[in-house]
Scaffold this motif. Sequence first.
Motif, PDB file in Angstrom:
ATOM      1  N   PRO A   1       0.825  -1.204   0.000  1.00 28.98           N
ATOM      2  CA  PRO A   1       0.000   0.000   0.000  1.00 28.98           C
ATOM      3  C   PRO A   1       0.862   1.257   0.000  1.00 28.98           C
ATOM      4  O   PRO A   1       1.898   1.326   0.675  1.00 28.98           O
ATOM      5  N   VAL A   2       0.434   2.241  -0.769  1.00 29.31           N
ATOM      6  CA  VAL A   2       1.133   3.524  -0.855  1.00 29.31           C
ATOM      7  C   VAL A   2       0.107   4.625  -0.604  1.00 29.31           C
ATOM      8  O   VAL A   2      -0.920   4.691  -1.284  1.00 29.31           O
ATOM      9  N   LEU A   3       0.396   5.495   0.360  1.00 25.90           N
ATOM     10  CA  LEU A   3      -0.510   6.572   0.724  1.00 25.90           C
ATOM     11  C   LEU A   3       0.041   7.911   0.238  1.00 25.90           C
ATOM     12  O   LEU A   3       1.215   8.222   0.472  1.00 25.90           O
ATOM     13  N   ALA A   4      -0.786   8.679  -0.433  1.00 22.48           N
ATOM     14  CA  ALA A   4      -0.444  10.058  -0.782  1.00 22.48           C
ATOM     15  C   ALA A   4      -1.039  10.947   0.293  1.00 22.48           C
ATOM     16  O   ALA A   4      -2.264  10.940   0.514  1.00 22.48           O
TER      17      ALA A   4
ATOM     18  N   GLN B   1       1.544  20.932   1.644  1.00 21.31           N
ATOM     19  CA  GLN B   1       2.697  20.048   1.521  1.00 21.31           C
ATOM     20  C   GLN B   1       2.268  18.600   1.697  1.00 21.31           C
ATOM     21  O   GLN B   1       1.326  18.299   2.419  1.00 21.31           O
ATOM     22  N   GLY B   2       2.967  17.708   1.054  1.00 20.66           N
ATOM     23  CA  GLY B   2       2.614  16.297   1.163  1.00 20.66           C
ATOM     24  C   GLY B   2       3.742  15.403   0.729  1.00 20.66           C
ATOM     25  O   GLY B   2       4.910  15.780   0.730  1.00 20.66           O
ATOM     26  N   GLY B   3       3.373  14.210   0.341  1.00 21.87           N
ATOM     27  CA  GLY B   3       4.341  13.218  -0.073  1.00 21.87           C
ATOM     28  C   GLY B   3       3.711  11.843  -0.034  1.00 21.87           C
ATOM     29  O   GLY B   3       2.515  11.699   0.257  1.00 21.87           O
ATOM     30  N   GLU B   4       4.509  10.843  -0.331  1.00 25.12           N
ATOM     31  CA  GLU B   4       4.014   9.467  -0.339  1.00 25.12           C
ATOM     32  C   GLU B   4       4.626   8.682   0.808  1.00 25.12           C
ATOM     33  O   GLU B   4       5.772   8.917   1.207  1.00 25.12           O
ATOM     34  N   LEU B   5       3.833   7.749   1.302  1.00 26.93           N
ATOM     35  CA  LEU B   5       4.267   6.883   2.392  1.00 26.93           C
ATOM     36  C   LEU B   5       3.915   5.453   2.009  1.00 26.93           C
ATOM     37  O   LEU B   5       2.750   5.133   1.763  1.00 26.93           O
ATOM     38  N   ALA B   6       4.923   4.584   1.929  1.00 25.50           N
ATOM     39  CA  ALA B   6       4.704   3.184   1.553  1.00 25.50           C
ATOM     40  C   ALA B   6       4.980   2.283   2.750  1.00 25.50           C
ATOM     41  O   ALA B   6       5.736   2.634   3.662  1.00 25.50           O
ATOM     42  N   ALA B   7       4.350   1.124   2.747  1.00 30.12           N
ATOM     43  CA  ALA B   7       4.523   0.170   3.844  1.00 30.12           C
ATOM     44  C   ALA B   7       4.207  -1.223   3.331  1.00 30.12           C
ATOM     45  O   ALA B   7       3.787  -1.408   2.177  1.00 30.12           O
ATOM     46  N   ASP B   8       4.405  -2.203   4.191  1.00 39.04           N
ATOM     47  CA  ASP B   8       3.970  -3.559   3.868  1.00 39.04           C
ATOM     48  C   ASP B   8       2.481  -3.743   4.142  1.00 39.04           C
ATOM     49  O   ASP B   8       1.817  -4.569   3.508  1.00 39.04           O
ATOM     50  N   HIS B   9       1.974  -2.976   5.116  1.00 43.18           N
ATOM     51  CA  HIS B   9       0.574  -3.134   5.508  1.00 43.18           C
ATOM     52  C   HIS B   9       0.074  -1.833   6.126  1.00 43.18           C
ATOM     53  O   HIS B   9       0.809  -1.143   6.834  1.00 43.18           O
ATOM     54  N   VAL B  10      -1.175  -1.501   5.847  1.00 39.24           N
ATOM     55  CA  VAL B  10      -1.845  -0.369   6.486  1.00 39.24           C
ATOM     56  C   VAL B  10      -2.971  -0.916   7.360  1.00 39.24           C
ATOM     57  O   VAL B  10      -3.836  -1.663   6.884  1.00 39.24           O
ATOM     58  N   LEU B  11      -2.935  -0.539   8.635  1.00 31.43           N
ATOM     59  CA  LEU B  11      -3.973  -0.941   9.580  1.00 31.43           C
ATOM     60  C   LEU B  11      -4.794   0.291   9.931  1.00 31.43           C
ATOM     61  O   LEU B  11      -4.263   1.244  10.494  1.00 31.43           O
ATOM     62  N   ALA B  12      -6.068   0.286   9.562  1.00 31.17           N
ATOM     63  CA  ALA B  12      -6.944   1.427   9.814  1.00 31.17           C
ATOM     64  C   ALA B  12      -7.645   1.251  11.153  1.00 31.17           C
ATOM     65  O   ALA B  12      -8.544   0.422  11.288  1.00 31.17           O
ATOM     66  N   ALA B  13      -7.200   2.008  12.140  1.00 29.07           N
ATOM     67  CA  ALA B  13      -7.870   2.022  13.452  1.00 29.07           C
ATOM     68  C   ALA B  13      -8.786   3.236  13.469  1.00 29.07           C
ATOM     69  O   ALA B  13      -8.590   4.190  14.230  1.00 29.07           O
ATOM     70  N   THR B  14      -9.763   3.215  12.581  1.00 28.43           N
ATOM     71  CA  THR B  14     -10.587   4.386  12.292  1.00 28.43           C
ATOM     72  C   THR B  14     -12.006   4.259  12.823  1.00 28.43           C
ATOM     73  O   THR B  14     -12.907   4.967  12.375  1.00 28.43           O
TER      74      THR B  14
END
Length: 401
Positions: free
Chosen positions: A301-304, A311-324
């Motif tokens: 997963p890649v988050l913009a 200002q911003g950027g991209e953040l990549a990981a192996d897994h995104v856990l949504a505690a939403t």
Amino acid sequence: MSTPVAVIGAGPYGLSTAAHLRARGLPVRVFGSPMVSWHAQMPAGMLLKSTPAASTIHAPQGGHTLGDYCAATGEGRRYESDWDIIPVEAFVRYGQWVQQRLLPDLEQVRVVSVDRRADGFELKLDSGEQFGARAVVVATGLSGLAHLPPELAAAIPDGPSATGPVSHSSQHHDLSALAGREVVVIGAGQSALESAVLLAEAGAASVRVVARGSAAVGFGAPPDRQPRLRPPSPFGNAWSLYALSYHADAFRRLPASLRRYLVRRVLGPLGAWWLRDRFAGRAQVTQGRRIVRATVRDGRPVLALRGADGQGGELAADHVLAATGYRMDLAALDFLGQGLRTEIVMRAGGPLLDAGFGSSVSGLYFTGLPAAASFGPVMRFVCGTEFASPRLARAVARAYG
């Protein structure tokens, strides 16, 4: 009354409601697996944010508090003071103890459908049985109500999954499955911050918390630092918390827009006081950045992200856990027939309820999280059973007793 009241759900609200209905002499059938959301949708090792006083399942008879359970069973420790922190496993055992004492005939089957009929409702169980009920109480807790931000949902057409690139916190009972992986946790509340700590303790390669609000990640005040000149409540000393805890009946009279705002903002993202030290150094924090887009590239997963300053950027990981968190979604209660759902009037993000927790469909009642839009944030917590269950049972008894 020849036909029973059906209570769907066997968590704190379902158990409490059913016990109060029976205390009024009403025939009741209760369906569900006891404390299943707490057992299956909470991570092992989790500790309750609520104090012991706010963690009792209200019963019409004495002798069923959390303290009574500890005394009766020899639980490893007594959970009595505001300094005592309750493991989720101990709370599950407490709920099961309440069920065994008050509702030993709980039917651990699933309600497949609920539809209208001339004299009430027709229910069908996954066992194949069909029967009629004069009244139905929906007390299904958090099941089916996990909320995923639309930006994340758009990246995973097949939905969140514990083994996929994106999951919801409710899909994890054992966070050690993510050991050795880079994990991004979305959220800034207790669920997000405690999940981040548990992930780090379970061996995740790295953990980053993305807090989308502008405020810094925060933690509550310990018991000895609560404001002394403000009234106490199960959630801390504050006039607003006192009013919402003990005057939930007045909440129902507020304008719908204000109720919606209060349900989402009061008791909002904040870690427990005891989590502060455990969190320090366990996770990196990115705050004040909202997710504008999420994609999956080569299984990752890649988050913009973008902040208020553009200002911003991209953040990549192996897994995104949504505690939403969780939100009321009538479509998620798919055991309610389509025709029945179209009759339910919704207001402020939940079913419009009268003073006895009855919906716009005569004989259909909601309690727990779905009732928060009418009675306030206290309905999201176990201590809300003290307000909800006696009132709901009284209303049903008056109508059908």
